[in-house]
Design an enzyme around this catalytic site. Structure first.
Site, PDB file in Angstrom:
ATOM      1  N   LYS A   1       2.468  -4.097   6.386  1.00 31.44           N
ATOM      2  CA  LYS A   1       2.867  -4.039   4.966  1.00 31.44           C
ATOM      3  C   LYS A   1       4.377  -3.811   4.846  1.00 31.44           C
ATOM      4  CE  LYS A   1      -1.243  -4.599   3.226  1.00 31.44           C
ATOM      5  NZ  LYS A   1      -1.570  -5.909   2.641  1.00 31.44           N
TER       6      LYS A   1
ATOM      7  N   TYR B   1      -1.504  -1.491  10.771  1.00 26.51           N
ATOM      8  CA  TYR B   1      -1.807  -2.034   9.438  1.00 26.51           C
ATOM      9  C   TYR B   1      -0.662  -1.722   8.475  1.00 26.51           C
ATOM     10  CZ  TYR B   1      -3.408  -1.513   4.638  1.00 26.51           C
ATOM     11  OH  TYR B   1      -3.467  -1.542   3.273  1.00 26.51           O
TER      12      TYR B   1
ATOM     13  N   SER C   1       0.847  -1.197   0.000  1.00 27.63           N
ATOM     14  CA  SER C   1       0.000   0.000   0.000  1.00 27.63           C
ATOM     15  C   SER C   1       0.879   1.241   0.000  1.00 27.63           C
ATOM     16  CB  SER C   1      -0.854  -0.005   1.269  1.00 27.63           C
ATOM     17  OG  SER C   1      -1.385   1.265   1.514  1.00 27.63           O
TER      18      SER C   1
END
Ligand code: UD1
Length: 332
Positions: free
Chosen positions: A152, A148, A124
């Protein structure tokens, strides 16, 4: 060529399975339906008029993965499966670290044991943190502001270390900007059950009178109208970005990261106004304070993905707004 897709019934996963089948790849899908519906499997078959093998299961489960790799001669993997809600990751960090990182490690170990060494990973643009300059290039410094995003970034690091240890791997890290829109059939798309965190699903629910009013988080950013600017990309374009990345990893070894965006930013109000216009519907909104952790503007430099993958987007903001609403109207 047989491609294993994890998170195959999720928002981006399902659109990617459609484009893979359209491009004549064999697909094996896995999902535990933790954030998607079983019916998506049939919708994908309905859209493509093609069949694919599907396993219900969790990617953290080594037994399930062994079974899939034993029963199918997999050539490459596209790994979408993972939790993705920023706010939830702040309140449940252990759940996010456990699920997102465990699943990836289990998958990579199983791949290694079965000598399958080609993978495209869903990352992302959140890994760019608060970028110092725009547009964002792949070699900008990386940082994150929530668990989150950290999952990644950690996984990107794991993939790079893996390649360093064994140069026979082919790894594409795909950094998504802001995917919106839906398949033009209106059969698959994004429609969260809970109150949405992201802008487009929220707009859709306000237009549909399921929610009263959109809160616009701040109008004092240094942008065209003061509201936040993002690089929205049609999910079907994004899915095709995976097909391009797959062509690359099937052809050559390496480990590289690519931005998948359009290179053009739109503000919250530009998106709201375009949505209202193309769908001929009112979207009530009010300006409220900034959302903590938000940045003013974020959009991609797309030249590296164009140069290395031959990836170009084809769908504009009006099509994104029309398809997002069409899906929700059809699924009512
Ligand atoms: C967010 C995540 C990002 C994640 C991406 C997944 C944060 C800080 N970032 O990106 O890590 O990869 O979703 O899709 O959460 N907005 C409103 N009202 C709303 C919702 C959003 O005004 O109700 C504004 C935001 O302030 C922002 C823009 O709309 O300017 C886009 O927000 P959103 O859709 O949540 O995406 P990002 O924050 O860019």
């Amino acid at each position: 060529m047989k491609i294993l897709v994890t998170g195959a019934t999720g928002y981006i996963g399902s659109h990617t399975v459609v484009e893979l089948l359209n491009n004549n790849y064999d697909v094996v899908g896995i999902d535990d339906f933790s954030n998607s519906k079983k019916e998506v499997v049939d919708k994908i078959k309905e859209i493509t008029k093609k069949d694919f093998k599907f396993y219900e299961g969790n990617v953290c489960c080594k037994q399930t993965l062994n079974k899939i790799f034993d029963e199918n001669k997999i050539d490459a993997v596209i790994h979408f499966a993972g939790y993705k809600a920023v706010g939830e990751s702040v309140s449940k960090p252990l759940m996010y670290y456990r699920n997102n990182i465990d699943s990836t490690l289990t998958l990579l170990e199983t791949m290694n044991e079965h000598n399958v060494k080609k993978i495209a990973f869903s990352s992302s643009a959140t890994v760019y943190g608060k970028p110092e300059k725009l547009p964002i290039k792949e070699d900008f410094p990386l940082s994150t502001t929530n668990p989150y995003g950290t999952t990644k970034l950690v996984i990107e690091g794991i993939l790079r270390d893996l390649y360093k240890s064994d140069n026979s791997w082919s790894i594409a890290i795909l950094r998504y900007f802001n995917p919106i829109g839906a398949h033009e059939s209106g059969l698959i798309g994004e429609n969260p059950n809970d109150i949405p965190n992201n802008l487009m699903p929220y707009i859709v629910k306000v237009a549909n009178k399921e929610l009263d009013c959109l809160n616009v988080f701040g109008n004092d950013y240094d942008t065209i109208d003061g509201t936040g600017v993002r690089d929205y990309i049609h999910v079907v374009d994004l899915a095709n970005g995976h097909v391009k990345a797959l062509e690359k990893i099937l052809k050559e070894t390496g480990c590289d990261a690519y931005n998948l965006g359009t290179g053009r930013g739109y503000s919250v109000l530009e998106l709201v106004n375009t949505f209202s216009k193309v769908n001929n519907v009112d979207v009530n909104y009010k300006i409220v304070g900034r959302r903590p952790g938000d940045i003013g503007a974020c959009f991609a430099d797309t030249s590296y993905a164009l140069d290395k993958l031959g990836f170009k987007t084809t769908k504009g903001i009006e099509e994104m707004c029309r398809d997002s609403y069409n899906f929700v109207k059809k699924s009512k």
